[in-house]
Scaffold this motif. Structure first.
Motif, PDB file in Angstrom:
ATOM      1  N   VAL A 150       0.834  -1.205   0.000  1.00  0.00           N
ATOM      2  CA  VAL A 150       0.000   0.000   0.000  1.00  0.00           C
ATOM      3  C   VAL A 150       0.868   1.254   0.000  1.00  0.00           C
ATOM      4  N   LYS A 151       0.432   2.252  -0.771  1.00  0.00           N
ATOM      5  CA  LYS A 151       1.145   3.528  -0.817  1.00  0.00           C
ATOM      6  C   LYS A 151       0.454   4.577   0.043  1.00  0.00           C
ATOM      7  N   ASN A 152      -0.811   4.354   0.359  1.00  0.00           N
ATOM      8  CA  ASN A 152      -1.539   5.248   1.252  1.00  0.00           C
ATOM      9  C   ASN A 152      -1.482   4.664   2.664  1.00  0.00           C
ATOM     10  N   PRO A 153      -0.826   5.350   3.611  1.00  0.00           N
ATOM     11  CA  PRO A 153      -0.673   4.787   4.963  1.00  0.00           C
ATOM     12  C   PRO A 153      -1.994   4.593   5.701  1.00  0.00           C
ATOM     13  N   ASP A 154      -3.063   5.216   5.193  1.00  0.00           N
ATOM     14  CA  ASP A 154      -4.368   5.044   5.825  1.00  0.00           C
ATOM     15  C   ASP A 154      -5.028   3.726   5.443  1.00  0.00           C
ATOM     16  N   TYR A 155      -4.497   3.061   4.422  1.00  0.00           N
ATOM     17  CA  TYR A 155      -5.097   1.818   3.962  1.00  0.00           C
ATOM     18  C   TYR A 155      -4.504   0.628   4.709  1.00  0.00           C
ATOM     19  N   HIS A 156      -5.311  -0.417   4.834  1.00  0.00           N
ATOM     20  CA  HIS A 156      -4.867  -1.648   5.502  1.00  0.00           C
ATOM     21  C   HIS A 156      -3.671  -2.220   4.756  1.00  0.00           C
TER      22      HIS A 156
END
Length: 359
Positions: A270-276
């Motif tokens: 994942v590149k978005n830290p908010d994603y699992h």
């Protein structure tokens, strides 16, 4: 049986999205094969650039090569081919047990040939002969020219990992090229039992670009679709895979021993830290697929993954999301073409840095 081994019993192969001489020399790759069920490895210019910068095991060979080889590109290839051969050798028992369906290491054609079909074929043949391993896959980009080269290489009996796919249209074009290449090979009188290919569909980069567009639109409907485009794309691509390779289009080739072109999930960190951390892993566990995992994602899967067959869940929802994206003005074919061009440029930049490192 740990979590990663459990996943492989569900019919999905796990490949490591990393390769370096350190992984080979310190026994890490062998351990991952034995303990985690890793059954393949991939490499690309960015991965090898990092390996060359961080591993202590290249210095002696590079110093020796500099005294006898004047070309930086050939020095780079000599270092990488040695690693690829070693990985192929470690994976050979898996390749043998699976009848050639698994157990591959992948080596990429230089990115500068991404838009030159003839030179891609030439380079793929040269690299295949240089490595000289039955469980090698040559990586070819899924550009229109790369797809043309892939079809030719399939006819010639060279196994290919088609990389840098970012859309349903690109993936379908690759599947059809594989069918044509196999059919042409049959017409030459050659067998197809040893033919194998994978189609590497990149995921996290799709969400990164689409999420930016959704944020710009800013409506509640648009914002609700963030982080969903890539999973929807993968699920729909798998439905297309089933239609083609379990259908009439492939039936005659299957009777002659041909293996389907396996979908491979790429760019799964994942590149978005908010994603699992397992956003591009757990929802896409399915039979007859491959997931390539970077080290961090593999560790997350091992630590808290919950393996279950989920790839064929939510097809109606994925279809609806696809329609919603189009209605909002997001053209997923354009997204795919944009990301593919960017991917080629990123790999070319990494490749040029590699040549400086080996210069």
């Amino acid at each position: 049986m740990n979590t990663t081994q459990h996943l492989t019993t569900l019919g999905q192969s796990l490949w490591l999205d990393n390769l370096s001489r350190s992984l080979i020399r310190d026994g890490t790759l062998a351990r991952l094969i034995t303990e985690d069920g890793i059954s393949g490895v991939t490499s690309n210019p960015s991965i090898f650039q990092n390996a060359l910068a961080t591993s202590p095991y290249y210095a002696d060979d590079l110093a020796r090569l500099k005294t006898g080889e004047s070309d930086a590109e050939r020095r780079y290839e000599a270092l990488l081919i040695s690693d690829i051969r070693a990985a192929c050798d470690l994976l050979l028992p898996i390749f043998t047990r699976s009848g050639g369906n698994d157990g591959y290491a992948s080596l990429e054609v230089a990115p500068r040939w991404a838009y030159d079909a003839a030179r891609t074929v030439e380079e793929a043949q040269r690299l295949s002969a240089a490595v000289d391993r039955s469980n090698l896959m040559i990586k070819v980009p899924g550009t229109p020219e790369g797809i043309s080269a892939f079809e030719t290489l399939t006819r010639l009996g060279i196994n290919v990992n088609v990389t840098l796919l970012f859309s349903l249209a690109q993936t379908e074009a690759v599947f059809n090229a594989y069918l044509r290449g196999l059919a042409a090979r049959v017409q030459t009188g050659a067998g197809v039992r040893r033919s194998k290919a994978v189609a590497s569909l990149f995921l996290s980069r799709v969400d990164t670009l689409v999420d930016t567009q959704l944020n710009s639109i800013g409506t509640p409907e648009a914002l609700s679709l963030r982080g969903k485009a890539a999973i929807a794309m993968a699920r729909l691509a798998y439905q297309n895979y089933l239609k083609i390779f379990r259908g009439e289009a492939f039936a005659t080739l299957a009777q002659q021993g041909a293996m389907p072109q396996t979908l491979l999930w790429a760019s799964t960190g994942v590149k978005n830290p908010d994603y699992h951390a397992l956003l591009y892993v757990e929802p896409l566990i399915g039979r007859e697929t491959i997931n390539t995992l970077p080290d961090k994602t593999l560790a997350a899967l091992r630590d808290h993954g919950k393996p279950a067959l989920r790839l064929e869940d939510g097809i109606a929802e994925a279809t609806a999301q696809w329609v919603d994206l189009a209605r909002l003005g997001i053209d997923m074919d354009t997204v795919g073409n944009t990301l593919q061009d960017e991917g080629v440029k990123l790999f070319e930049a990494a490749y040029q840095k590699l040549l400086l490192q080996t210069g």
